[in-house]
Scaffold this active site. Sequence first.
Site, short mmCIF file in Angstrom:
data_model
loop_
_atom_site.label_atom_id
_atom_site.label_comp_id
_atom_site.label_asym_id
_atom_site.label_seq_id
_atom_site.Cartn_x
_atom_site.Cartn_y
_atom_site.Cartn_z
N THR A 38 -0.46 57.14 -20.60
CA THR A 38 -0.88 58.52 -20.36
C THR A 38 -2.24 58.75 -20.98
O THR A 38 -2.48 58.35 -22.11
CB THR A 38 0.18 59.47 -20.97
OG1 THR A 38 1.37 59.34 -20.21
CG2 THR A 38 -0.28 60.91 -20.99
N TYR A 61 12.07 60.26 -23.63
CA TYR A 61 11.95 61.28 -22.59
C TYR A 61 13.32 61.53 -21.92
O TYR A 61 14.34 61.00 -22.38
CB TYR A 61 10.85 60.87 -21.59
CG TYR A 61 9.50 60.87 -22.29
CD1 TYR A 61 8.88 62.07 -22.63
CD2 TYR A 61 8.90 59.69 -22.70
CE1 TYR A 61 7.68 62.09 -23.34
CE2 TYR A 61 7.70 59.70 -23.41
CZ TYR A 61 7.10 60.91 -23.73
OH TYR A 61 5.92 60.93 -24.44
C1 FMN Z 1 -2.15 56.62 -25.40
C2 FMN Z 1 -0.81 56.05 -25.01
C3 FMN Z 1 -0.17 56.55 -23.90
C4 FMN Z 1 1.08 56.03 -23.50
N1 FMN Z 1 1.68 56.52 -22.37
C5 FMN Z 1 2.85 55.99 -21.94
C6 FMN Z 1 3.46 56.43 -20.73
O1 FMN Z 1 2.94 57.28 -19.98
N2 FMN Z 1 4.64 55.86 -20.39
C7 FMN Z 1 5.25 54.89 -21.16
O2 FMN Z 1 6.33 54.41 -20.79
N3 FMN Z 1 4.67 54.44 -22.28
C8 FMN Z 1 3.50 54.95 -22.69
N4 FMN Z 1 2.89 54.45 -23.81
C9 FMN Z 1 3.46 53.24 -24.47
C10 FMN Z 1 2.77 51.97 -23.95
O3 FMN Z 1 3.11 51.73 -22.60
C11 FMN Z 1 3.18 50.72 -24.75
O4 FMN Z 1 4.57 50.51 -24.64
C12 FMN Z 1 2.84 50.86 -26.23
O5 FMN Z 1 1.51 51.33 -26.40
C13 FMN Z 1 3.00 49.53 -26.96
O6 FMN Z 1 2.15 48.54 -26.42
P1 FMN Z 1 0.74 48.14 -27.14
O7 FMN Z 1 1.09 47.80 -28.58
O8 FMN Z 1 0.26 46.95 -26.36
O9 FMN Z 1 -0.15 49.33 -27.07
C14 FMN Z 1 1.68 54.98 -24.25
C15 FMN Z 1 1.02 54.48 -25.37
C16 FMN Z 1 -0.22 55.00 -25.76
C17 FMN Z 1 -0.91 54.42 -26.96
#
Ligand code: FMN
Length: 400
Positions: free
Chosen positions: A38, A197
């Site tokens: 997001t 959610y």
């Molecule tokens: C800014 C931001 C927005 C995110 N938006 C969503 C989302 O819309 N839907 C979702 O399932 N996870 C969302 N996440 C979680 C990410 O998909 C992911 O699972 C999480 O950041 C861990 O992965 P990473 O360590 O590679 O960032 C969001 C994470 C961040 C940081």
Amino acid sequence: MPFVKDFTPVALGETNLFKPIKIGNNKLQHRVVLPPLTRMRATHPGNVPNKDWAVEYYNQRSQRPGTLLITEGAFICAQAGGYDNAPGIWSDEQVEEWKKIFAQIHENKSFVWVQLWALGRQSYADTLARDGLRYDSASDNVYMDAEQEERAKKSSNPQHGLTKEEIKEYIKCYVQAAKNSFAAGADGVEIHSANGYLLNQFLDPISNKRTDEYGGSIENRARFTLEVVDAVVDAIGEEKVGVRFSPYGTFGTMSGGADPTLLAQYAYILGELEKRAKAGKRLAFVHLVEPRVTDPFLTEGQGEYNDGTNDFAYSIWKGVIIRAGNLALHPESVKQMVADDRTLIGYGRFFIANPDIVDRVEKGEQFNKYDRDTFYAMTAHGYTDYPTYDEAIKLGWDKQ
Ligand SMILES: Cc1cc2nc3c(=O)[nH]c(=O)nc-3n(C[C@H](O)[C@H](O)[C@H](O)COP(=O)(O)O)c2cc1C
């Protein structure tokens, strides 16, 4: 922004991460995935994807042909929303903008799946009240925290446990949103049952206090998610549907590892999905958030849950699994995870900051740092202006 310091990249080009794999009908050229992120750049009123910047944002991240992109969460209907700057996929105006984004991704020979999102109690009661909408969850008045409770009380929009009729309405919205995704040209949809959610609120007894067939037992708590999966599969076909879970997540004040019975909840739901698969309807993938990241708004390493793994899922679900959660900085873990032939890896925060992350992971190049302050800013800065590796070198980011 300089490169990340104290991190030694490892080239993963020779691992299974760079072996093609088929997801649904899509032939991916590698297994690096853009997970849903997001970015709060959609415009209000209307929850319309940003007309100036969103095409370019997704264009940059789909440059490597054969990449799987999952969109940021998209609200299935107005009642499911409540964040003014997150996009929806229920109106014609929204679908028209998504069409442009998906066309660009396809032009780059990559693939796009839409994450179908309903907020439940993580929404804002006052924003919903402004728009004449309920503040929904699994149960009445089981607030996620004191702040949300105050907002609900001040706006006279108390938290409302869905009636069975309203659950049916939501399911119809999921189906319609899935159809709208295809009308816009998407390749598939991911049902968001993670991160605290609405669907996750039904799975977790911390938020689900129901006494009807949607609460009280593991089977009952899984019912809403499974009904959504079944309805969407009936509408568009199982090969075009994935689902996301976060068994250890605490975001949205979910239980996470603190509730030792919760894994049984996820074992059950994965078992139900595998039963359907064995009967001929295998979902395209199951997407799991790793226990390394219980709350993505904490810095990597903080909030890490070290006492459990997602390995149990592999004993139950025999299809494709996408794993995400602090893996960009742990290439050795990625190597182990992709040693089988059915694991894909989501790179979240670092895909925000590195539009060409697929190439960098392949070659073992340094990553641009991300700027947390612009994750949700209404600016092109922090959205479409992160440089590729070559551009960053020209800017001297390697020397900063
Ligand atoms: C800014 C931001 C927005 C995110 N938006 C969503 C989302 O819309 N839907 C979702 O399932 N996870 C969302 N996440 C979680 C990410 O998909 C992911 O699972 C999480 O950041 C861990 O992965 P990473 O360590 O590679 O960032 C969001 C994470 C961040 C940081």
